[in-house]
Design a protein around this motif. Structure first.
Motif, PDB file in Angstrom:
ATOM      1  N   ILE A  63       0.836  -1.209   0.000  1.00 27.15           N
ATOM      2  CA  ILE A  63       0.000   0.000   0.000  1.00 27.15           C
ATOM      3  C   ILE A  63       0.866   1.252   0.000  1.00 27.15           C
ATOM      4  O   ILE A  63       0.622   2.194  -0.754  1.00 27.15           O
ATOM      5  CB  ILE A  63      -0.957  -0.001   1.207  1.00 27.15           C
ATOM      6  CG1 ILE A  63      -2.033  -1.062   1.007  1.00 27.15           C
ATOM      7  CG2 ILE A  63      -1.576   1.363   1.438  1.00 27.15           C
ATOM      8  CD1 ILE A  63      -2.825  -1.352   2.261  1.00 27.15           C
ATOM      9  N   TYR A  64       1.880   1.269   0.862  1.00 29.82           N
ATOM     10  CA  TYR A  64       2.738   2.444   0.972  1.00 29.82           C
ATOM     11  C   TYR A  64       3.430   2.753  -0.355  1.00 29.82           C
ATOM     12  O   TYR A  64       3.417   3.889  -0.817  1.00 29.82           O
ATOM     13  CB  TYR A  64       3.779   2.238   2.071  1.00 29.82           C
ATOM     14  CG  TYR A  64       4.750   3.382   2.182  1.00 29.82           C
ATOM     15  CD1 TYR A  64       4.337   4.605   2.703  1.00 29.82           C
ATOM     16  CD2 TYR A  64       6.054   3.261   1.744  1.00 29.82           C
ATOM     17  CE1 TYR A  64       5.214   5.667   2.793  1.00 29.82           C
ATOM     18  CE2 TYR A  64       6.938   4.307   1.836  1.00 29.82           C
ATOM     19  CZ  TYR A  64       6.514   5.514   2.359  1.00 29.82           C
ATOM     20  OH  TYR A  64       7.388   6.558   2.445  1.00 29.82           O
ATOM     21  N   TYR A  65       3.998   1.733  -0.984  1.00 25.64           N
ATOM     22  CA  TYR A  65       4.717   1.987  -2.225  1.00 25.64           C
ATOM     23  C   TYR A  65       3.797   2.250  -3.402  1.00 25.64           C
ATOM     24  O   TYR A  65       4.131   3.048  -4.277  1.00 25.64           O
ATOM     25  CB  TYR A  65       5.696   0.854  -2.522  1.00 25.64           C
ATOM     26  CG  TYR A  65       6.872   0.907  -1.584  1.00 25.64           C
ATOM     27  CD1 TYR A  65       7.753   1.976  -1.607  1.00 25.64           C
ATOM     28  CD2 TYR A  65       7.074  -0.089  -0.640  1.00 25.64           C
ATOM     29  CE1 TYR A  65       8.811   2.056  -0.728  1.00 25.64           C
ATOM     30  CE2 TYR A  65       8.131  -0.017   0.248  1.00 25.64           C
ATOM     31  CZ  TYR A  65       8.999   1.055   0.193  1.00 25.64           C
ATOM     32  OH  TYR A  65      10.036   1.128   1.072  1.00 25.64           O
ATOM     33  N   LEU A  66       2.612   1.636  -3.430  1.00 25.36           N
ATOM     34  CA  LEU A  66       1.654   1.949  -4.493  1.00 25.36           C
ATOM     35  C   LEU A  66       1.143   3.374  -4.360  1.00 25.36           C
ATOM     36  O   LEU A  66       1.072   4.116  -5.344  1.00 25.36           O
ATOM     37  CB  LEU A  66       0.477   0.972  -4.456  1.00 25.36           C
ATOM     38  CG  LEU A  66       0.720  -0.431  -4.969  1.00 25.36           C
ATOM     39  CD1 LEU A  66      -0.500  -1.297  -4.725  1.00 25.36           C
ATOM     40  CD2 LEU A  66       1.075  -0.411  -6.445  1.00 25.36           C
ATOM     41  N   LEU A  67       0.788   3.771  -3.147  1.00 24.50           N
ATOM     42  CA  LEU A  67       0.290   5.132  -2.928  1.00 24.50           C
ATOM     43  C   LEU A  67       1.393   6.153  -3.162  1.00 24.50           C
ATOM     44  O   LEU A  67       1.177   7.174  -3.797  1.00 24.50           O
ATOM     45  CB  LEU A  67      -0.265   5.281  -1.508  1.00 24.50           C
ATOM     46  CG  LEU A  67      -0.741   6.673  -1.127  1.00 24.50           C
ATOM     47  CD1 LEU A  67      -1.931   7.070  -1.981  1.00 24.50           C
ATOM     48  CD2 LEU A  67      -1.096   6.746   0.332  1.00 24.50           C
ATOM     49  N   GLU A  72       3.416  10.723  -5.442  1.00 23.52           N
ATOM     50  CA  GLU A  72       4.635  11.512  -5.310  1.00 23.52           C
ATOM     51  C   GLU A  72       5.678  11.253  -6.375  1.00 23.52           C
ATOM     52  O   GLU A  72       6.743  11.840  -6.342  1.00 23.52           O
ATOM     53  CB  GLU A  72       5.256  11.242  -3.940  1.00 23.52           C
ATOM     54  CG  GLU A  72       4.330  11.614  -2.816  1.00 23.52           C
ATOM     55  CD  GLU A  72       4.771  10.993  -1.507  1.00 23.52           C
ATOM     56  OE1 GLU A  72       5.825  10.348  -1.479  1.00 23.52           O
ATOM     57  OE2 GLU A  72       4.053  11.179  -0.539  1.00 23.52           O
ATOM     58  N   GLY A  73       5.418  10.357  -7.284  1.00 17.80           N
ATOM     59  CA  GLY A  73       6.401  10.068  -8.311  1.00 17.80           C
ATOM     60  C   GLY A  73       7.244   8.861  -7.960  1.00 17.80           C
ATOM     61  O   GLY A  73       6.889   8.058  -7.111  1.00 17.80           O
ATOM     62  N   PRO A  74       8.372   8.728  -8.612  1.00 14.49           N
ATOM     63  CA  PRO A  74       9.223   7.543  -8.425  1.00 14.49           C
ATOM     64  C   PRO A  74       9.727   7.393  -6.986  1.00 14.49           C
ATOM     65  O   PRO A  74       9.866   8.371  -6.256  1.00 14.49           O
ATOM     66  CB  PRO A  74      10.397   7.792  -9.378  1.00 14.49           C
ATOM     67  CG  PRO A  74       9.938   8.837 -10.321  1.00 14.49           C
ATOM     68  CD  PRO A  74       8.904   9.646  -9.605  1.00 14.49           C
ATOM     69  N   MET A  75      10.041   6.147  -6.616  1.00 13.86           N
ATOM     70  CA  MET A  75      10.464   5.862  -5.252  1.00 13.86           C
ATOM     71  C   MET A  75      11.822   6.464  -4.922  1.00 13.86           C
ATOM     72  O   MET A  75      12.135   6.660  -3.764  1.00 13.86           O
ATOM     73  CB  MET A  75      10.504   4.349  -5.012  1.00 13.86           C
ATOM     74  CG  MET A  75       9.136   3.730  -4.927  1.00 13.86           C
ATOM     75  SD  MET A  75       9.174   2.029  -4.401  1.00 13.86           S
ATOM     76  CE  MET A  75       9.841   1.228  -5.807  1.00 13.86           C
ATOM     77  N   TRP A  76      12.646   6.758  -5.901  1.00 10.79           N
ATOM     78  CA  TRP A  76      13.976   7.289  -5.602  1.00 10.79           C
ATOM     79  C   TRP A  76      13.924   8.766  -5.214  1.00 10.79           C
ATOM     80  O   TRP A  76      14.905   9.296  -4.758  1.00 10.79           O
ATOM     81  CB  TRP A  76      14.934   7.062  -6.763  1.00 10.79           C
ATOM     82  CG  TRP A  76      14.457   7.608  -8.070  1.00 10.79           C
ATOM     83  CD1 TRP A  76      14.577   8.882  -8.521  1.00 10.79           C
ATOM     84  CD2 TRP A  76      13.777   6.884  -9.085  1.00 10.79           C
ATOM     85  NE1 TRP A  76      14.000   9.006  -9.749  1.00 10.79           N
ATOM     86  CE2 TRP A  76      13.501   7.794 -10.126  1.00 10.79           C
ATOM     87  CE3 TRP A  76      13.353   5.569  -9.221  1.00 10.79           C
ATOM     88  CZ2 TRP A  76      12.839   7.427 -11.283  1.00 10.79           C
ATOM     89  CZ3 TRP A  76      12.704   5.212 -10.378  1.00 10.79           C
ATOM     90  CH2 TRP A  76      12.447   6.129 -11.394  1.00 10.79           C
ATOM     91  N   GLU A  77      12.790   9.433  -5.430  1.00 13.02           N
ATOM     92  CA  GLU A  77      12.621  10.809  -4.980  1.00 13.02           C
ATOM     93  C   GLU A  77      12.078  10.790  -3.558  1.00 13.02           C
ATOM     94  O   GLU A  77      10.963  10.350  -3.302  1.00 13.02           O
ATOM     95  CB  GLU A  77      11.651  11.553  -5.896  1.00 13.02           C
ATOM     96  CG  GLU A  77      12.185  11.762  -7.290  1.00 13.02           C
ATOM     97  CD  GLU A  77      11.177  12.465  -8.175  1.00 13.02           C
ATOM     98  OE1 GLU A  77      10.140  12.938  -7.668  1.00 13.02           O
ATOM     99  OE2 GLU A  77      11.412  12.531  -9.378  1.00 13.02           O
TER     100      GLU A  77
END
Length: 147
Positions: A63-67, A72-77
């Motif tokens: 849920i956290y990574y999908l939301l 907010e854009g890509p996970m590396w940001e």
């Protein structure tokens, strides 16, 4: 769509987790007061609580990574969690509390399996699962207050 489905399952499993945790605590208190043997049903209740927490961890990360990716854009940001209390709670505090609660339940299961005396099994169950349940309830309370 996947986020909504995963979130609903997370809420449903949360209910099962809380009920299993409460059931385990009640069974532990009953075992300590009645001085009865640690039975298979006690072991199964603690196993359900533990497995439900692992499933919650998986769903929570999903849920956290999908939301996060959707909003907010890509996970590396890296988002600015210092200035947003709600985002900080979900990104750091809730996850840390839940991982620690899972660690306590797993530790409790190890102590229960290694102990031979029923009194010690119930005492370990009450301490570790009770502390874990308190952390879960504290985190849920904090979530309700952060809204």
């Amino acid at each position: 769509m996947i986020y909504s489905f995963a979130f609903r399952i997370h809420i449903f499993i949360s209910t099962i987790t809380l009920l299993a945790g409460i059931g385990t605590i009640v069974m532990s208190i009953h075992g300590l007061v009645r001085k009865r043997d640690y039975t298979r049903s006690d072991l199964v209740a603690s196993l359900i609580f533990n497995v439900a927490l692992y499933f919650q961890l998986f769903l929570g990360f999903l849920i956290y990574y999908l939301l996060r990716t959707a909003l907010e854009g890509p996970m590396w940001e890296v988002p600015d969690t210092q200035n947003d209390a709600s985002l900080r709670f979900w990104a750091i505090e809730h996850i840390a509390l839940m991982i620690f609660a899972l660690f306590l339940t797993q530790l409790g299961r190890v102590f229960i399996k290694r102990s031979k005396v029923p009194f010690r099994k119930f005492r370990a169950s009450l301490f570790y699962f009770g502390t874990s349940l308190l952390l879960i309830l504290f985190s849920v309370g904090m979530a309700l207050l952060s809204r």
